[in-house]
Design a protein around this motif. Structure first.
Motif, PDB file in Angstrom:
ATOM      1  N   LYS A   1       0.819  -1.220   0.000  1.00 10.70           N
ATOM      2  CA  LYS A   1       0.000   0.000   0.000  1.00 10.70           C
ATOM      3  C   LYS A   1       0.850   1.266   0.000  1.00 10.70           C
ATOM      4  CE  LYS A   1      -4.138  -2.011   2.093  1.00 10.70           C
ATOM      5  NZ  LYS A   1      -5.143  -1.926   3.194  1.00 10.70           N
ATOM      6  N   HIS A   2       2.055   1.178  -0.520  1.00  9.38           N
ATOM      7  CA  HIS A   2       2.923   2.345  -0.640  1.00  9.38           C
ATOM      8  C   HIS A   2       3.438   2.451  -2.073  1.00  9.38           C
ATOM      9  CE1 HIS A   2       2.940   3.256   3.592  1.00  9.38           C
ATOM     10  NE2 HIS A   2       3.359   2.040   3.905  1.00  9.38           N
ATOM     11  N   THR A   3       3.511   3.679  -2.557  1.00  6.88           N
ATOM     12  CA  THR A   3       4.088   3.919  -3.879  1.00  6.88           C
ATOM     13  C   THR A   3       5.608   3.805  -3.791  1.00  6.88           C
ATOM     14  OG1 THR A   3       2.288   5.460  -4.392  1.00  6.88           O
ATOM     15  CG2 THR A   3       4.264   5.559  -5.780  1.00  6.88           C
ATOM     16  N   PRO A   4       6.244   3.051  -4.688  1.00  5.14           N
ATOM     17  CA  PRO A   4       7.710   2.948  -4.643  1.00  5.14           C
ATOM     18  C   PRO A   4       8.374   4.316  -4.797  1.00  5.14           C
ATOM     19  CG  PRO A   4       6.787   1.253  -6.054  1.00  5.14           C
ATOM     20  CD  PRO A   4       5.663   2.185  -5.725  1.00  5.14           C
ATOM     21  N   GLY A   5       9.331   4.581  -3.997  1.00 11.25           N
ATOM     22  CA  GLY A   5      10.127   5.805  -4.065  1.00 11.25           C
ATOM     23  C   GLY A   5      11.491   5.513  -3.494  1.00 11.25           C
ATOM     24  N   LEU A   6      11.780   6.131  -2.359  1.00  6.87           N
ATOM     25  CA  LEU A   6      13.018   5.814  -1.641  1.00  6.87           C
ATOM     26  C   LEU A   6      13.059   4.347  -1.240  1.00  6.87           C
ATOM     27  CD1 LEU A   6      15.602   6.857  -0.181  1.00  6.87           C
ATOM     28  CD2 LEU A   6      14.138   7.370   1.783  1.00  6.87           C
ATOM     29  N   SER A   7      11.888   3.752  -1.070  1.00  2.00           N
ATOM     30  CA  SER A   7      11.801   2.366  -0.606  1.00  2.00           C
ATOM     31  C   SER A   7      12.490   1.382  -1.538  1.00  2.00           C
ATOM     32  CB  SER A   7      10.331   1.963  -0.440  1.00  2.00           C
ATOM     33  OG  SER A   7       9.615   2.179  -1.653  1.00  2.00           O
ATOM     34  N   PHE A   8      12.423   1.614  -2.845  1.00  6.80           N
ATOM     35  CA  PHE A   8      13.043   0.675  -3.790  1.00  6.80           C
ATOM     36  C   PHE A   8      14.552   0.627  -3.579  1.00  6.80           C
ATOM     37  CE2 PHE A   8      15.053  -0.575  -7.722  1.00  6.80           C
ATOM     38  CZ  PHE A   8      14.309  -1.675  -8.119  1.00  6.80           C
ATOM     39  N   ALA A   9      15.169   1.798  -3.478  1.00  5.83           N
ATOM     40  CA  ALA A   9      16.625   1.841  -3.287  1.00  5.83           C
ATOM     41  C   ALA A   9      17.007   1.227  -1.945  1.00  5.83           C
ATOM     42  CB  ALA A   9      17.118   3.277  -3.376  1.00  5.83           C
ATOM     43  N   ILE A  10      16.235   1.523  -0.900  1.00  5.12           N
ATOM     44  CA  ILE A  10      16.531   0.960   0.419  1.00  5.12           C
ATOM     45  C   ILE A  10      16.476  -0.558   0.357  1.00  5.12           C
ATOM     46  CG2 ILE A  10      15.631   0.696   2.768  1.00  5.12           C
ATOM     47  CD1 ILE A  10      14.837   3.608   2.714  1.00  5.12           C
ATOM     48  N   TYR A  11      15.447  -1.085  -0.294  1.00  5.21           N
ATOM     49  CA  TYR A  11      15.320  -2.540  -0.333  1.00  5.21           C
ATOM     50  C   TYR A  11      16.402  -3.174  -1.203  1.00  5.21           C
ATOM     51  CZ  TYR A  11      13.153  -7.068   0.024  1.00  5.21           C
ATOM     52  OH  TYR A  11      12.927  -8.381   0.315  1.00  5.21           O
ATOM     53  N   ALA A  12      16.702  -2.558  -2.332  1.00  4.80           N
ATOM     54  CA  ALA A  12      17.752  -3.102  -3.193  1.00  4.80           C
ATOM     55  C   ALA A  12      19.087  -3.147  -2.462  1.00  4.80           C
ATOM     56  CB  ALA A  12      17.865  -2.259  -4.469  1.00  4.80           C
ATOM     57  N   PHE A  13      19.434  -2.061  -1.793  1.00  8.22           N
ATOM     58  CA  PHE A  13      20.705  -2.018  -1.078  1.00  8.22           C
ATOM     59  C   PHE A  13      20.686  -2.960   0.132  1.00  8.22           C
ATOM     60  CE2 PHE A  13      21.087   2.638  -2.620  1.00  8.22           C
ATOM     61  CZ  PHE A  13      21.449   2.185  -3.882  1.00  8.22           C
ATOM     62  N   SER A  14      19.524  -3.133   0.757  1.00  7.31           N
ATOM     63  CA  SER A  14      19.418  -4.037   1.903  1.00  7.31           C
ATOM     64  C   SER A  14      19.644  -5.485   1.486  1.00  7.31           C
ATOM     65  CB  SER A  14      18.049  -3.894   2.570  1.00  7.31           C
ATOM     66  OG  SER A  14      17.858  -2.596   3.077  1.00  7.31           O
TER      67      SER A  14
ATOM     68  N   ILE B   1      25.334  -0.435  -9.701  1.00  2.00           N
ATOM     69  CA  ILE B   1      24.136  -0.740  -8.921  1.00  2.00           C
ATOM     70  C   ILE B   1      23.772   0.435  -8.028  1.00  2.00           C
ATOM     71  CG2 ILE B   1      23.166  -2.250  -7.149  1.00  2.00           C
ATOM     72  CD1 ILE B   1      24.934  -4.500  -8.245  1.00  2.00           C
ATOM     73  N   LEU B   2      24.769   1.019  -7.381  1.00  2.00           N
ATOM     74  CA  LEU B   2      24.512   2.164  -6.506  1.00  2.00           C
ATOM     75  C   LEU B   2      23.976   3.351  -7.299  1.00  2.00           C
ATOM     76  CD1 LEU B   2      27.672   2.040  -4.183  1.00  2.00           C
ATOM     77  CD2 LEU B   2      25.355   1.273  -3.665  1.00  2.00           C
ATOM     78  N   PHE B   3      24.547   3.603  -8.464  1.00  2.00           N
ATOM     79  CA  PHE B   3      24.096   4.738  -9.275  1.00  2.00           C
ATOM     80  C   PHE B   3      22.638   4.573  -9.677  1.00  2.00           C
ATOM     81  CE2 PHE B   3      23.225   6.459 -13.509  1.00  2.00           C
ATOM     82  CZ  PHE B   3      23.483   7.804 -13.293  1.00  2.00           C
ATOM     83  N   PHE B   4      22.314   3.427 -10.275  1.00  2.00           N
ATOM     84  CA  PHE B   4      20.936   3.243 -10.744  1.00  2.00           C
ATOM     85  C   PHE B   4      19.962   3.149  -9.573  1.00  2.00           C
ATOM     86  CE2 PHE B   4      23.090   1.665 -14.657  1.00  2.00           C
ATOM     87  CZ  PHE B   4      22.511   2.566 -15.533  1.00  2.00           C
ATOM     88  N   GLY B   5      20.408   2.555  -8.453  1.00  2.00           N
ATOM     89  CA  GLY B   5      19.537   2.505  -7.286  1.00  2.00           C
ATOM     90  C   GLY B   5      19.182   3.895  -6.789  1.00  2.00           C
ATOM     91  N   ILE B   6      20.156   4.785  -6.740  1.00  2.00           N
ATOM     92  CA  ILE B   6      19.900   6.161  -6.311  1.00  2.00           C
ATOM     93  C   ILE B   6      18.991   6.881  -7.297  1.00  2.00           C
ATOM     94  CG2 ILE B   6      21.010   8.406  -5.968  1.00  2.00           C
ATOM     95  CD1 ILE B   6      23.424   6.879  -4.830  1.00  2.00           C
ATOM     96  N   MET B   7      19.203   6.655  -8.593  1.00  2.00           N
ATOM     97  CA  MET B   7      18.402   7.360  -9.591  1.00  2.00           C
ATOM     98  C   MET B   7      16.938   6.936  -9.569  1.00  2.00           C
ATOM     99  SD  MET B   7      20.637   9.377 -10.675  1.00  2.00           S
ATOM    100  CE  MET B   7      19.567  10.243 -11.803  1.00  2.00           C
ATOM    101  N   THR B   8      16.613   5.802  -8.949  1.00  2.00           N
ATOM    102  CA  THR B   8      15.212   5.391  -8.875  1.00  2.00           C
ATOM    103  C   THR B   8      14.370   6.356  -8.049  1.00  2.00           C
ATOM    104  OG1 THR B   8      15.642   3.956  -6.952  1.00  2.00           O
ATOM    105  CG2 THR B   8      15.766   2.939  -9.148  1.00  2.00           C
ATOM    106  N   PHE B   9      14.987   7.114  -7.119  1.00  2.00           N
ATOM    107  CA  PHE B   9      14.209   8.112  -6.381  1.00  2.00           C
ATOM    108  C   PHE B   9      14.696   9.536  -6.671  1.00  2.00           C
ATOM    109  CE2 PHE B   9      17.620   6.884  -3.504  1.00  2.00           C
ATOM    110  CZ  PHE B   9      18.029   8.072  -2.913  1.00  2.00           C
TER     111      PHE B   9
END
Length: 527
Positions: free
Chosen positions: A25-38, A65-73
């Motif tokens: 029930k949340h729109t992906p934003g910062l959460s995607f990068a947090i989960y990918a890095f986790s 991976i870090l670059f694209f993960g950051i660019m997701t938000f």
């Protein structure tokens, strides 16, 4: 992981719950990068504590991976955001399949498909086979070990019992209202009508944990076994005759020569030649740049395909084939230049849009890939095409994200407007929040003409209306730098924007400006 399998299961179960916490029930934003890095960090630590170290070449994937993960938000423009998400997942998959072997720099296209298939099979079955193997090992060595802990059997029993009991409880509650009432009293904090939701969430948490365990186990157990395809012998033996291949290549080269000659006469010759043929310069440019890029792409595939299947038994045959191939790629380069000029002309006449900008950047990276393919052919290193294609794809995705496509489109169209061209408020209002800071900066710039500022204010007012009309998730999981910067920029001009009036009673939506001008907040632009 063989030493302490419990650590693996606890980690993946936590990550399964963490996925639910971040995304349900949340729109992906910062959460995607947090989960990918986790997940990346958790897998790295699991393998590290088990004494499994990554190959040095595999670590080269981490900065990407870090670059694209950051660019997701950071970016909300559709293609840039899509590529950022896609490459984050793709590179993380690559990190797992080549974790110990580090052979990804030598992969062919077949190796990518083979490694992807192996990872998928591990995702589906490796967790189960690992659990069975651990169970059998404990059974065989049970007499020599201390009695097994009672915790895990109890835990597994509860895990299996909860969804079963919940399922039957839901059915019985539906069958008898009194039972449902009593059950509701016993579970005051657990609303019965939400049982299907809880069962669904609990189920996908287990599925996600199971799949993650398979990925981690693949990195630990299978990533060292990177048997590259086509090293010792070609994956597909050369079976196509030299004569047939030469005729095919020669025919295409002849066709391309004829086309390029026309391009030199009519396109490179200037506007007068085209007008004499009954076309305006803009009409000529409007047609064909997409088709030329497509021709370049398939011509490249044709050359690579024939290179892999054609028999070249003598030095003369090798020189002739290479000559035809290089001629083909040289003509393709000329056509790319033609396509690039057509696109520049089209943008000059009609303005900048997303598709035209995508094509612009794409053509540059196709040209780079083309040059690399020529070099690989001269060096007889055709296997390197897969790496070249991967780097070109990464270059395209990185370029779009660094460019900030929507801000670029606005700035170029504003420059055209200042030179006397039209400014399509409706189309620019359809851009993402990536463009809003640039719009507000242009609006606040000293020395802007009154009518220009009036039109820019109309554009920003339309953007603000669109944002307010599309209610978004305000949770921290959905935080997005682009939207935050846009909100801060809009707050700076809140007072002057109050003078603009939005009429949304009919379609299209109309904005009225302080200078009594009216603009549509939407536009049908043909890319």
């Amino acid at each position: 992981m063989q030493k302490k399998p419990v650590r693996l299961w606890i980690t993946v179960l936590f990550l399964g719950w963490f996925f639910d916490f971040l995304f349900f029930k949340h729109t992906p934003g910062l959460s995607f990068a947090i989960y990918a890095f986790s997940t990346l960090t958790a897998g790295f630590l699991l393998l590290w504590f088990d004494g499994i170290r990554p190959a040095k070449t595999t670590l080269l994937l981490v900065p990407f991976i870090l670059f694209f993960g950051i660019m997701t938000f950071v970016r909300t423009e559709p293609l840039s955001a899509l590529l950022a998400h896609a490459f984050t997942l793709f590179l993380m998959a690559g990190f797992s399949v080549t974790y110990r072997g580090g052979q990804w720099l030598r992969y062919s296209l077949a190796d990518y498909f083979s490694s992807g298939f192996k990872l998928f099979t591990s995702l589906v079955s490796r967790s189960l086979t690992f659990a069975i193997a651990q169970r059998n090992s404990q059974s065989e060595n049970g007499s020599a070990q201390k009695p097994a802990s009672r915790f895990w059997p109890i835990f597994r029993g509860l895990v299996l019992a909860v969804p079963v009991v919940a399922f039957f409880a839901a059915l019985l509650a539906s069958a008898d209202l009194i039972f449902a009432q009593r059950l509701s009293e016993l579970t005051a904090l657990f609303r019965l009508e939400n049982l299907p939701e809880y069962i669904f969430r609990f189920t996908y948490i287990l599925i996600f944990a199971y799949a993650l365990a398979g990925v981690y186990l693949h990195a630990a157990q299978r990533s060292m076994d990177e048997q590259l395809l086509g090293i010792e012998k070609p994956l597909i033996p050369a079976f196509f005759g030299f004569t047939e291949a030469s005729i095919v290549l020669g025919s295409v080269v002849a066709l391309f020569i004829a086309f390029v000659l026309i391009q030199f006469q009519y396109f490179f010759g200037g506007q007068v030649n085209i007008n004499l043929s009954g076309y305006t310069y803009a009409d000529y440019a409007r047609k064909g740049f997409g088709e030329l890029v497509t021709v370049a792409f398939f011509a490249l595939l044709l050359f690579l395909g024939l290179t892999s299947i054609t028999r070249r038994e003598t030095p003369v045959q090798k020189k002739i084939f290479s000559g035809l191939g290089l001629g083909l790629l040289g003509l393709v380069a000329v056509m790319l230049i033609s396509a690039y000029q057509r696109l520049v002309l089209y943008e000059t006449a009609y303005g900048f849009t997303r598709l035209r900008t995508y094509t612009h950047v794409f053509m540059v990276w196709v040209a780079v890939l083309l040059a690399v393919v020529v070099l690989l052919d001269l060096l007889q290193r055709q296997r390197g095409f897969a790496l070249a294609a991967l780097l070109a794809s990464l270059g395209f995705a990185i370029s779009l994200n660094l460019l900030n496509v929507d801000a670029f489109i606005f700035q170029r169209n504003l420059a055209r407007f200042e030179q006397g061209q039209a400014l399509d408020v409706g189309y620019l209002a359809s851009l993402s929040t990536d463009a809003i800071p640039a719009m507000v900066n242009a609006y606040e710039m000293p020395g802007v003409k009154v009518d220009t500022r009036d039109r820019l204010g109309a554009l920003i007012a339309c953007m603000q209306f669109n944002l307010r009309s599309n209610s978004s998730d305000q949770s921290w999981q959905a935080f997005h730098i682009s939207r935050d910067l846009a909100d801060n920029s809009l707050q700076r001009v809140a007072i002057p924007l109050a003078a603009y009036r939005i009429d949304s009673s009919a379609w299209p939506i109309i904005v009225s400006t302080p200078l009594a001008e009216k603009y549509e907040c939407s536009s049908d632009v043909i890319d």
